[in-house]
Design a protein around this motif. Structure first.
Motif, PDB file in Angstrom:
ATOM      1  N   GLU A 258       3.759  -4.398 -71.656  1.00 53.51           N
ATOM      2  CA  GLU A 258       4.255  -4.415 -70.171  1.00 53.51           C
ATOM      3  C   GLU A 258       4.550  -4.809 -69.290  1.00 53.51           C
ATOM      4  OE1 GLU A 258       4.525   0.993 -70.491  1.00 53.51           O
ATOM      5  OE2 GLU A 258       3.814  -0.072 -69.254  1.00 53.51           O
ATOM      6  N   TYR A 259       5.580  -5.297 -68.974  1.00 51.85           N
ATOM      7  CA  TYR A 259       5.412  -6.388 -67.109  1.00 51.85           C
ATOM      8  C   TYR A 259       5.983  -5.989 -66.251  1.00 51.85           C
ATOM      9  CZ  TYR A 259      10.310  -7.857 -69.049  1.00 51.85           C
ATOM     10  OH  TYR A 259      11.272  -7.931 -69.812  1.00 51.85           O
ATOM     11  N   SER A 260       6.039  -7.018 -65.038  1.00 50.11           N
ATOM     12  CA  SER A 260       6.641  -6.733 -64.001  1.00 50.11           C
ATOM     13  C   SER A 260       6.602  -7.344 -63.375  1.00 50.11           C
ATOM     14  CB  SER A 260       6.968  -5.131 -63.634  1.00 50.11           C
ATOM     15  OG  SER A 260       5.401  -5.285 -62.767  1.00 50.11           O
TER      16      SER A 260
ATOM     17  N   MET B 194       7.955  -4.673 -58.686  1.00 52.00           N
ATOM     18  CA  MET B 194       8.961  -4.006 -59.366  1.00 52.00           C
ATOM     19  C   MET B 194       8.633  -2.988 -60.221  1.00 52.00           C
ATOM     20  SD  MET B 194      11.572  -5.934 -57.599  1.00 52.00           S
ATOM     21  CE  MET B 194      13.113  -5.589 -58.352  1.00 52.00           C
ATOM     22  N   ASP B 195       9.520  -2.231 -60.895  1.00 51.34           N
ATOM     23  CA  ASP B 195       9.397  -1.979 -61.995  1.00 51.34           C
ATOM     24  C   ASP B 195       8.901  -1.655 -63.368  1.00 51.34           C
ATOM     25  OD1 ASP B 195      10.552   0.650 -60.375  1.00 51.34           O
ATOM     26  OD2 ASP B 195      12.502   0.694 -61.434  1.00 51.34           O
ATOM     27  N   ARG B 196       8.286  -1.447 -63.839  1.00 44.84           N
ATOM     28  CA  ARG B 196       8.052  -1.961 -65.280  1.00 44.84           C
ATOM     29  C   ARG B 196       8.883  -2.038 -66.625  1.00 44.84           C
ATOM     30  NH1 ARG B 196       2.821  -3.383 -64.635  1.00 44.84           N
ATOM     31  NH2 ARG B 196       2.107  -3.840 -66.655  1.00 44.84           N
ATOM     32  N   GLN B 197       8.520  -3.117 -67.288  1.00 42.29           N
ATOM     33  CA  GLN B 197       9.543  -3.364 -68.096  1.00 42.29           C
ATOM     34  C   GLN B 197       9.473  -3.725 -69.884  1.00 42.29           C
ATOM     35  OE1 GLN B 197      13.317  -5.449 -67.203  1.00 42.29           O
ATOM     36  NE2 GLN B 197      12.327  -6.039 -65.028  1.00 42.29           N
ATOM     37  N   ARG B 198       9.738  -3.399 -70.657  1.00 43.45           N
ATOM     38  CA  ARG B 198       9.221  -3.603 -72.402  1.00 43.45           C
ATOM     39  C   ARG B 198       9.770  -5.131 -72.471  1.00 43.45           C
ATOM     40  NH1 ARG B 198       7.346   1.470 -75.282  1.00 43.45           N
ATOM     41  NH2 ARG B 198       5.441   2.194 -73.602  1.00 43.45           N
TER      42      ARG B 198
ATOM     43  N   SER C 211      11.881 -13.349 -70.351  1.00 42.03           N
ATOM     44  CA  SER C 211      11.732 -12.071 -69.649  1.00 42.03           C
ATOM     45  C   SER C 211      11.359 -12.566 -68.620  1.00 42.03           C
ATOM     46  CB  SER C 211      10.780 -11.458 -70.368  1.00 42.03           C
ATOM     47  OG  SER C 211      11.299 -11.716 -71.637  1.00 42.03           O
TER      48      SER C 211
ATOM     49  N   TYR D 296       3.866 -12.330 -61.867  1.00 45.61           N
ATOM     50  CA  TYR D 296       3.909 -11.283 -62.548  1.00 45.61           C
ATOM     51  C   TYR D 296       2.823 -10.971 -62.909  1.00 45.61           C
ATOM     52  CZ  TYR D 296       9.152 -12.769 -63.328  1.00 45.61           C
ATOM     53  OH  TYR D 296       9.789 -12.984 -62.790  1.00 45.61           O
TER      54      TYR D 296
ATOM     55  N   ALA E 194       0.763  -8.040 -66.440  1.00 40.82           N
ATOM     56  CA  ALA E 194       1.481  -7.030 -67.593  1.00 40.82           C
ATOM     57  C   ALA E 194      -0.294  -6.360 -67.749  1.00 40.82           C
ATOM     58  CB  ALA E 194       1.103  -8.210 -68.538  1.00 40.82           C
TER      59      ALA E 194
END
Length: 289
Positions: free
Chosen positions: A57-59, A63-67, A84, A92, A94
């Motif tokens: 998971e990163y962001s 900001m909101d976390r993403q996959r 990404s 960032y 992660a």
């Protein structure tokens, strides 16, 4: 009853072996960013067993976390996040989560994880070595370097971006040069990919190295990888082609030859003058009328 109790105990053990609790999932170790020319990977270890997997998971900060779809419940130990991290000037974070393997279910809500250090692509990606060509001027006093801006791993509107597309006015090149077979070095910087190195000694071969220079970065990240060394061709002269001893011997022989020629001319002139004198003395005087 004892047999039933034993079977129940074995069932519980089997359940926890196949559905381990959060504490039984090993967490990732040595979580590290590796980035070169904006080709960016998150890496970690060890390789998971069949009982668990890793999810990234990163962001961007705040900001909101993403996959990344390719890094969900994976048995690998790396994740390519090049495409990404779209905002290159953002920073960032992660996390690498330890989760059940793909296809397995779990009642656990929060899985153990290991966080990566903060990473800012614009400031932190390593820059590879550039390539360049040399052109020597007619008077041999200037060499022009034509540098190819290193390509990145990024595309925009179907076009492959190079580092000048990204760094723009922040991009400079540092040139280190020296006379061939000499250790003394000189340095210059240029914000152009066409670099003129002037006031060189005529007839000398010079060797050049080039590296990317980003002054806006922190000192330990300002310089890219050093290029391969390239040297301009020799301009052969008598001094560079032959040793001092050979040149001295040649000069001596030339002077000796000139001396011999002069001596022969002098002797010949003396013999001629003598012959003419003898000839005049041997002619009888005419009688007076």
């Amino acid at each position: 009853m004892m047999a039933l109790g034993l079977l129940a105990a074995l069932g519980i053990v089997f359940f926890f072996c196949t559905h381990p609790t959060s504490g039984s999932y090993p967490t990732a170790q040595n979580v590290t960013w590796k980035s070169n020319n904006f080709k960016t990977f998150l890496t970690w270890e060890p390789k998971p067993s069949a009982n668990y997997s890793y999810t990234v998971e990163y962001s961007a900060l705040g900001m909101d976390r993403q996959r990344n779809l390719l890094c969900i419940r994976s048995s690998g130990t790396w994740c390519d996040l090049s495409d990404s991290l779209t905002d290159l000037k953002a920073c960032y974070t992660a996390d690498v989560l330890s989760e059940p393997p793909l296809g397995a279910s779990s009642e656990i809500i929060e899985f153990p994880y290991t966080s990566a250090p903060k990473f800012c692509p614009y400031k932190d990606t390593n820059i590879g070595k550039p390539e360049f060509k040399l052109e020597v001027s007619e008077d041999k006093r200037m060499t022009t370097l034509y540098v190819t801006d290193p390509p990145t791993a990024l595309y925009k509107d179907g076009r492959h971006l190079n580092i000048r597309d990204i760094f723009s006015k922040d991009l400079e090149y540092k040139v280190t040069y020296r006379k061939n077979k000499s250790t003394g070095k000189k340095v210059l910087t240029s914000n152009s990919s066409v670099i003129e190195v002037k006031n060189l000694d005529r007839g000398e071969s010079y060797c050049f190295n080039v590296q990317v220079y980003i002054p806006s970065r922190s000192p330990d990240k300002q310089l890219g990888e050093l290029s391969l060394t390239q040297c301009s061709p020799d301009d052969p002269t008598i001094v560079t082609t032959y040793s001092v001893g050979v040149i001295a011997a040649a000069i001596f022989l030339i002077l000796l030859l000139i001396g011999i020629v002069i001596a022969v001319i002098v002797v010949c002139c003396k013999h001629r003058n003598k012959a003419l004198k003898n000839e005049k003395e041997g002619v009888p005087l005419r009688d007076k009328v």
